[in-house]
Design a protein around this motif. Structure first.
Motif, PDB file in Angstrom:
ATOM      1  N   ASN A  53       0.801  -1.228   0.000  1.00  0.00           N
ATOM      2  CA  ASN A  53       0.000   0.000   0.000  1.00  0.00           C
ATOM      3  C   ASN A  53       0.832   1.275   0.000  1.00  0.00           C
ATOM      4  O   ASN A  53       0.464   2.272   0.598  1.00  0.00           O
ATOM      5  N   LYS A  54       1.971   1.244  -0.670  1.00  0.00           N
ATOM      6  CA  LYS A  54       2.787   2.452  -0.775  1.00  0.00           C
ATOM      7  C   LYS A  54       2.160   3.471  -1.714  1.00  0.00           C
ATOM      8  O   LYS A  54       2.437   4.646  -1.628  1.00  0.00           O
ATOM      9  N   GLU A  55       1.348   3.002  -2.636  1.00  0.00           N
ATOM     10  CA  GLU A  55       0.682   3.902  -3.576  1.00  0.00           C
ATOM     11  C   GLU A  55      -0.545   4.490  -2.892  1.00  0.00           C
ATOM     12  O   GLU A  55      -1.435   3.769  -2.490  1.00  0.00           O
ATOM     13  N   GLN A  56      -0.581   5.801  -2.797  1.00  0.00           N
ATOM     14  CA  GLN A  56      -1.632   6.469  -2.039  1.00  0.00           C
ATOM     15  C   GLN A  56      -2.560   7.260  -2.955  1.00  0.00           C
ATOM     16  O   GLN A  56      -2.109   7.887  -3.901  1.00  0.00           O
TER      17      GLN A  56
ATOM     18  N   ASP B 209       4.870  19.161   4.330  1.00  0.00           N
ATOM     19  CA  ASP B 209       4.788  17.705   4.239  1.00  0.00           C
ATOM     20  C   ASP B 209       4.829  17.239   2.784  1.00  0.00           C
ATOM     21  O   ASP B 209       5.487  16.259   2.457  1.00  0.00           O
ATOM     22  N   LEU B 210       4.107  17.933   1.925  1.00  0.00           N
ATOM     23  CA  LEU B 210       4.054  17.540   0.521  1.00  0.00           C
ATOM     24  C   LEU B 210       5.416  17.625  -0.157  1.00  0.00           C
ATOM     25  O   LEU B 210       5.745  16.812  -1.008  1.00  0.00           O
ATOM     26  N   LYS B 211       6.206  18.603   0.234  1.00  0.00           N
ATOM     27  CA  LYS B 211       7.534  18.726  -0.377  1.00  0.00           C
ATOM     28  C   LYS B 211       8.448  17.565  -0.009  1.00  0.00           C
ATOM     29  O   LYS B 211       9.444  17.317  -0.672  1.00  0.00           O
ATOM     30  N   LYS B 212       8.104  16.843   1.034  1.00  0.00           N
ATOM     31  CA  LYS B 212       8.892  15.674   1.445  1.00  0.00           C
ATOM     32  C   LYS B 212       8.406  14.393   0.769  1.00  0.00           C
ATOM     33  O   LYS B 212       9.067  13.370   0.842  1.00  0.00           O
ATOM     34  N   CYS B 213       7.244  14.446   0.150  1.00  0.00           N
ATOM     35  CA  CYS B 213       6.652  13.254  -0.449  1.00  0.00           C
ATOM     36  C   CYS B 213       7.231  12.959  -1.826  1.00  0.00           C
ATOM     37  O   CYS B 213       7.733  13.839  -2.513  1.00  0.00           O
ATOM     38  N   VAL B 214       7.106  11.706  -2.206  1.00  0.00           N
ATOM     39  CA  VAL B 214       7.535  11.247  -3.522  1.00  0.00           C
ATOM     40  C   VAL B 214       6.282  10.834  -4.289  1.00  0.00           C
ATOM     41  O   VAL B 214       5.373  10.218  -3.729  1.00  0.00           O
ATOM     42  N   PHE B 215       6.240  11.169  -5.564  1.00  0.00           N
ATOM     43  CA  PHE B 215       5.104  10.858  -6.416  1.00  0.00           C
ATOM     44  C   PHE B 215       5.594  10.025  -7.601  1.00  0.00           C
ATOM     45  O   PHE B 215       6.782   9.998  -7.908  1.00  0.00           O
ATOM     46  N   LYS B 216       4.657   9.367  -8.262  1.00  0.00           N
ATOM     47  CA  LYS B 216       5.023   8.581  -9.432  1.00  0.00           C
ATOM     48  C   LYS B 216       4.060   8.906 -10.564  1.00  0.00           C
ATOM     49  O   LYS B 216       2.872   9.158 -10.338  1.00  0.00           O
TER      50      LYS B 216
ATOM     51  N   TYR C 125      -0.966   9.764 -12.162  1.00  0.00           N
ATOM     52  CA  TYR C 125      -0.124  10.274 -11.078  1.00  0.00           C
ATOM     53  C   TYR C 125      -0.681   9.777  -9.745  1.00  0.00           C
ATOM     54  O   TYR C 125      -1.892   9.682  -9.567  1.00  0.00           O
ATOM     55  N   PHE C 126       0.214   9.527  -8.804  1.00  0.00           N
ATOM     56  CA  PHE C 126      -0.207   9.234  -7.440  1.00  0.00           C
ATOM     57  C   PHE C 126       0.955   9.441  -6.494  1.00  0.00           C
ATOM     58  O   PHE C 126       2.111   9.507  -6.895  1.00  0.00           O
ATOM     59  N   GLN C 127       0.616   9.541  -5.229  1.00  0.00           N
ATOM     60  CA  GLN C 127       1.615   9.714  -4.188  1.00  0.00           C
ATOM     61  C   GLN C 127       2.195   8.343  -3.874  1.00  0.00           C
ATOM     62  O   GLN C 127       1.467   7.387  -3.619  1.00  0.00           O
ATOM     63  N   LEU C 128       3.502   8.246  -3.914  1.00  0.00           N
ATOM     64  CA  LEU C 128       4.161   6.964  -3.695  1.00  0.00           C
ATOM     65  C   LEU C 128       4.539   6.764  -2.230  1.00  0.00           C
ATOM     66  O   LEU C 128       4.665   5.650  -1.768  1.00  0.00           O
ATOM     67  N   SER C 129       4.695   7.831  -1.502  1.00  0.00           N
ATOM     68  CA  SER C 129       5.048   7.686  -0.088  1.00  0.00           C
ATOM     69  C   SER C 129       4.346   8.771   0.707  1.00  0.00           C
ATOM     70  O   SER C 129       4.038   9.830   0.199  1.00  0.00           O
TER      71      SER C 129
END
Length: 151
Positions: free
Chosen positions: A103-106, A134-141, A117-121
Motif C-alpha cells: 500500500n505504498k501507492e496512495q 509535508d508535501l515537499k517531502k513526499c515522492v510521487f510517481k 499520477y499518485f503519491q508513492l510515499s
C-alpha cells in the motif's frame, strides 16, 4: 479422481491472473512535489483531504482531469487466487494493474494528459493533514499510458 483434482488445480491457478496490462511496462518517473504539474499540485494543496475517505470511496479514489476524452476508474482488489491483490486502473475499458506494494501507492489517483499520477510515499502516520511542508517531502510517481489509450 486425481486427474480431475489436478486439472481443477491447474485451472484455478492459471485463471487467477491479473486482468489487464502491467502498468510497470509503461514509461514511468519518480517525481517530487515541485515536479508535478500545477493543476495536480493544486489538487493536493486545496482540494483533496486525506481524511475525506467517504467522498473518495464513492468515486473510487480517482480524479479525472481528462474527463472530456476518458473514463477513469480504480479498483483495489484483495488476494486473487494465489497472488496478492492489485490496484486496477481502467481508462476507457482498457485495464492496467499495479501489483500490491504494501500500500505504498496512495490516493488520489489522477489522470492528466494520458498520465496516471499518485503519491508513492507518505512521510507521516497522520492522515488528516498534508500541508506544503509535508508535501515537499513526499515522492510521487507518474506512468505514461499514452501508447495504450490512443484517441
Amino acid at each position: 479422481m486425481r486427474k480431475k483434482i489436478a486439472f481443477l488445480l491447474i485451472l484455478i491457478i492459471t485463471s487467477c491472473g491479473y486482468k489487464g496490462t502491467d502498468i510497470e511496462k509503461f514509461p514511468n518517473k519518480i517525481l517530487e512535489f515541485n515536479d508535478l504539474p500545477d493543476e495536480i499540485k493544486n489538487i493536493y494543496l486545496n482540494q483533496w483531504k486525506p481524511n475525506a475517505w467517504d467522498t473518495f470511496e464513492k468515486n473510487g479514489y480517482v480524479i479525472n482531469l481528462d474527463s472530456i476524452n476518458y473514463d477513469f476508474k480504480y479498483n483495489n482488489t484483495a488476494i486473487t487466487g494465489v497472488r496478492p491483490g492489485a490496484k486496477i486502473f481502467t481508462v476507457n475499458n482498457k485495464s492496467f494493474f499495479l501489483k500490491r506494494n504494501s500500500n505504498k501507492e496512495q490516493p488520489p489517483f489522477i489522470l492528466k494528459n494520458k498520465n496516471i499520477y499518485f503519491q508513492l510515499s507518505r512521510n507521516s502516520n497522520e492522515m488528516n493533514l498534508l500541508n506544503l511542508t509535508d508535501l515537499k517531502k513526499c515522492v510521487f510517481k507518474k506512468y505514461d499510458i499514452s501508447k495504450a489509450i490512443k484517441k
